[in-house]
Design a protein around this motif. Structure first.
Motif, PDB file in Angstrom:
ATOM      1  N   GLY A 243       0.863  -1.159  -0.226  1.00 43.75           N
ATOM      2  CA  GLY A 243      -0.168   0.069   0.081  1.00 43.75           C
ATOM      3  C   GLY A 243       1.021   1.222  -0.028  1.00 43.75           C
ATOM      4  N   LEU A 244       0.354   2.400  -0.427  1.00 45.23           N
ATOM      5  CA  LEU A 244       0.912   3.621  -0.357  1.00 45.23           C
ATOM      6  C   LEU A 244      -0.114   4.704  -0.119  1.00 45.23           C
ATOM      7  CD1 LEU A 244       0.982   5.493  -3.354  1.00 45.23           C
ATOM      8  CD2 LEU A 244       2.249   3.417  -3.861  1.00 45.23           C
ATOM      9  N   LEU A 245       0.377   5.808   0.270  1.00 43.78           N
ATOM     10  CA  LEU A 245      -0.504   6.884   0.201  1.00 43.78           C
ATOM     11  C   LEU A 245      -0.043   7.994  -0.789  1.00 43.78           C
ATOM     12  CD1 LEU A 245      -2.840   8.403   2.068  1.00 43.78           C
ATOM     13  CD2 LEU A 245      -0.919   9.797   3.183  1.00 43.78           C
ATOM     14  N   ALA A 246      -0.912   8.473  -1.617  1.00 47.78           N
ATOM     15  CA  ALA A 246      -0.501   9.425  -2.580  1.00 47.78           C
ATOM     16  C   ALA A 246      -1.177  10.665  -2.354  1.00 47.78           C
ATOM     17  CB  ALA A 246      -0.945   8.901  -3.863  1.00 47.78           C
ATOM     18  N   VAL A 247      -0.399  11.845  -2.436  1.00 44.04           N
ATOM     19  CA  VAL A 247      -0.972  13.001  -2.324  1.00 44.04           C
ATOM     20  C   VAL A 247      -0.324  14.214  -3.595  1.00 44.04           C
ATOM     21  CG1 VAL A 247      -0.583  13.070   0.294  1.00 44.04           C
ATOM     22  CG2 VAL A 247       1.151  13.777  -1.024  1.00 44.04           C
ATOM     23  N   PRO A 248      -1.395  14.773  -3.855  1.00 42.95           N
ATOM     24  CA  PRO A 248      -1.140  15.540  -5.012  1.00 42.95           C
ATOM     25  C   PRO A 248      -0.239  16.975  -4.520  1.00 42.95           C
ATOM     26  CG  PRO A 248      -3.381  16.129  -4.260  1.00 42.95           C
ATOM     27  CD  PRO A 248      -2.910  15.050  -3.442  1.00 42.95           C
ATOM     28  N   ASP A 249      -0.250  17.399  -3.335  1.00 40.62           N
ATOM     29  CA  ASP A 249       0.607  18.231  -2.724  1.00 40.62           C
ATOM     30  C   ASP A 249       1.478  17.853  -1.752  1.00 40.62           C
ATOM     31  OD1 ASP A 249       1.502  20.581  -1.464  1.00 40.62           O
ATOM     32  OD2 ASP A 249      -0.201  21.456  -0.701  1.00 40.62           O
ATOM     33  N   PRO A 250       2.895  17.673  -1.994  1.00 38.84           N
ATOM     34  CA  PRO A 250       3.837  17.066  -1.299  1.00 38.84           C
ATOM     35  C   PRO A 250       3.927  17.704   0.213  1.00 38.84           C
ATOM     36  CG  PRO A 250       4.965  17.827  -3.221  1.00 38.84           C
ATOM     37  CD  PRO A 250       3.238  18.098  -3.156  1.00 38.84           C
ATOM     38  N   THR A 251       3.655  19.223   0.397  1.00 40.27           N
ATOM     39  CA  THR A 251       3.353  19.632   1.543  1.00 40.27           C
ATOM     40  C   THR A 251       2.580  19.001   2.631  1.00 40.27           C
ATOM     41  OG1 THR A 251       1.912  21.530   1.056  1.00 40.27           O
ATOM     42  CG2 THR A 251       4.167  21.926   0.604  1.00 40.27           C
ATOM     43  N   THR A 252       1.548  18.249   1.850  1.00 40.42           N
ATOM     44  CA  THR A 252       0.829  17.524   2.918  1.00 40.42           C
ATOM     45  C   THR A 252       1.547  16.563   3.713  1.00 40.42           C
ATOM     46  OG1 THR A 252      -0.676  17.592   1.210  1.00 40.42           O
ATOM     47  CG2 THR A 252      -1.416  15.879   2.738  1.00 40.42           C
ATOM     48  N   LEU A 253       2.686  16.069   3.232  1.00 42.61           N
ATOM     49  CA  LEU A 253       3.318  15.062   4.220  1.00 42.61           C
ATOM     50  C   LEU A 253       4.146  15.727   5.303  1.00 42.61           C
ATOM     51  CD1 LEU A 253       4.250  12.756   1.347  1.00 42.61           C
ATOM     52  CD2 LEU A 253       2.737  12.480   2.893  1.00 42.61           C
ATOM     53  N   ALA A 254       4.167  17.167   5.321  1.00 38.38           N
ATOM     54  CA  ALA A 254       4.935  17.658   6.447  1.00 38.38           C
ATOM     55  C   ALA A 254       5.018  17.359   7.666  1.00 38.38           C
ATOM     56  CB  ALA A 254       4.828  19.296   6.147  1.00 38.38           C
ATOM     57  N   PRO A 255       3.710  16.799   8.142  1.00 40.03           N
ATOM     58  CA  PRO A 255       3.816  16.492   9.728  1.00 40.03           C
ATOM     59  C   PRO A 255       4.502  15.166   9.722  1.00 40.03           C
ATOM     60  CG  PRO A 255       1.531  16.893   8.811  1.00 40.03           C
ATOM     61  CD  PRO A 255       2.312  17.022   7.329  1.00 40.03           C
ATOM     62  N   LEU A 256       4.619  14.461   8.790  1.00 39.89           N
ATOM     63  CA  LEU A 256       5.538  13.235   8.760  1.00 39.89           C
ATOM     64  C   LEU A 256       7.280  13.521   9.165  1.00 39.89           C
ATOM     65  CD1 LEU A 256       4.595  10.999   5.885  1.00 39.89           C
ATOM     66  CD2 LEU A 256       3.791  10.835   8.472  1.00 39.89           C
ATOM     67  N   ALA A 257       7.486  14.704   8.850  1.00 41.36           N
ATOM     68  CA  ALA A 257       9.159  15.276   9.122  1.00 41.36           C
ATOM     69  C   ALA A 257       9.291  15.137  10.448  1.00 41.36           C
ATOM     70  CB  ALA A 257       9.177  16.632   8.748  1.00 41.36           C
ATOM     71  N   HIS A 258      10.519  14.318  10.532  1.00 41.84           N
ATOM     72  CA  HIS A 258      11.154  13.964  12.029  1.00 41.84           C
ATOM     73  C   HIS A 258      12.578  14.061  11.877  1.00 41.84           C
ATOM     74  CE1 HIS A 258      11.058  12.767  16.143  1.00 41.84           C
ATOM     75  NE2 HIS A 258      11.871  11.792  15.707  1.00 41.84           N
ATOM     76  N   GLN A 259      13.447  14.782  12.734  1.00 41.10           N
ATOM     77  CA  GLN A 259      14.518  14.646  12.470  1.00 41.10           C
ATOM     78  C   GLN A 259      15.344  13.994  13.762  1.00 41.10           C
ATOM     79  OE1 GLN A 259      17.358  16.973  14.219  1.00 41.10           O
ATOM     80  NE2 GLN A 259      18.724  16.003  12.785  1.00 41.10           N
ATOM     81  N   ALA A 260      16.028  12.925  13.656  1.00 37.78           N
ATOM     82  CA  ALA A 260      16.933  12.471  14.682  1.00 37.78           C
ATOM     83  C   ALA A 260      18.472  12.348  14.182  1.00 37.78           C
ATOM     84  CB  ALA A 260      16.485  10.998  14.791  1.00 37.78           C
ATOM     85  N   ASP A 261      19.287  13.077  14.791  1.00 38.48           N
ATOM     86  CA  ASP A 261      20.655  13.067  14.490  1.00 38.48           C
ATOM     87  C   ASP A 261      21.437  11.717  13.824  1.00 38.48           C
ATOM     88  OD1 ASP A 261      20.990  15.357  14.641  1.00 38.48           O
ATOM     89  OD2 ASP A 261      22.225  15.837  16.491  1.00 38.48           O
TER      90      ASP A 261
END
Ligand SMILES: Cc1ncc(COP(=O)(O)O)c(C=O)c1O
Length: 274
Positions: free
Chosen positions: A113-131
């Motif tokens: 499965g995959l989630l498709a979005v027309p606007d990539p900024t929709t995925l911004a909440p997935l952003a996570h930073q770990a050194d």
């Protein structure tokens, strides 16, 4: 919704197997005073019958009520590859998010499965930073940052088999397999309609055909399914609709021949009580 701690979803009645725009409109109108975001979820290919919700009308309603619009196109989404059948997905392009899955009309094993979005900024909440995984300077230097593409981090990369399928078969190759599979479902529906001992639930939309021996009760249908399964002859599902319980044939082999369909009906017929 439960896992994410969101309010319980509202489920609406679908007497014809699909969402009715009027019912959805009334429901969203009743929620008008509430605070918080709204999400309307439609289905393009239900698991029970393969039915596709009226996507353009639902997209209009979502717009009118300021709701985000998600479409579960896990089953029907790959119709996009077919020049013949893609029009059935009219309105899919109006969704904010679309779930696709290649485990039925994509011929890959689960999970695919995959989630498709027309606007990539929709995925911004997935952003996570770990050194230790995606240090800023590495990301800036162009190293891939998978953490903002998926929640799955080190889990199995299901996207690989999806990418390989698309590369190997291409739009045309997949479209051909889909056309053949959907044609087999129509052929099975024709055979059932012409058969004096069977009734057909409705003409198939995708590759799922609901049918039953005329007048068969629940016990008979359960016996037919379990016997064919344990004898290793056929795997039939079941679906309950407002008109009762049905046998569910989900056709997924593009190489199915007319003789295979007649054989299936003969096998089922062999278990109808006289
Ligand atoms: C319409 C639909 N949505 C979603 C899925 C799969 O959902 P999940 O990946 O959550 O198991 C299926 C499974 O067959 C399906 O038919």
């Amino acid at each position: 919704a439960w896992l994410l701690g969101l309010p319980a979803p509202l489920t609406l009645p679908t007497p014809d197997g699909i969402l009715t725009p009027d019912t959805v409109h009334t429901c969203l109108a009743n929620l008008a005073g509430r605070t918080g975001p709204l999400l309307l979820t439609a289905t393009a290919g239900t698991t029970d019958s393969g039915a596709i919700d009226p996507l353009p009308a639902l997209a209009d309603i979502a717009d009118r009520h300021g709701a985000r619009f998600h479409i579960d196109a896990a089953y029907g989404g790959p119709l996009l590859f077919s020049d013949t059948h893609r029009t059935a997905l009219h309105g899919l392009d109006r969704a904010h998010t679309v779930a696709l899955d290649l485990h039925k009309l994509g011929w890959q094993p689960v999970a695919a499965g995959l989630l498709a979005v027309p606007d990539p900024t929709t995925l911004a909440p997935l952003a996570h930073q770990a050194d230790y995984l995606n240090a800023d300077d590495d990301t800036e230097a162009g190293l891939p940052d998978l953490l903002s593409r998926s929640l799955r981090t080190t889990r199995r990369p299901d996207i690989l088999k999806i990418a390989v399928t698309l590369k190997a078969l291409g739009r045309h190759g997949l479209g051909e397999l889909i056309d053949r599979t959907l044609a087999a479902a129509q052929a099975l529906a024709d055979l059932i309609e012409a058969h004096p001992r069977y009734e057909l639930h409705s003409r198939p939309t995708l590759s799922t055909v609901l049918f039953r021996p005329t007048g068969a009760d629940h016990t008979t249908l359960a016996t037919i399914r379990r016997t064919l399964l344990t004898d290793g002859q056929a795997v039939l599902g079941r679906a309950t609709t407002p008109t009762g319980l049905w046998l569910k044939a989900t056709l997924l082999n593009p190489h199915t021949q007319p003789g295979d369909l007649t054989t299936l009906l003969k096998l089922v017929e062999g278990h109808i009580p006289r």
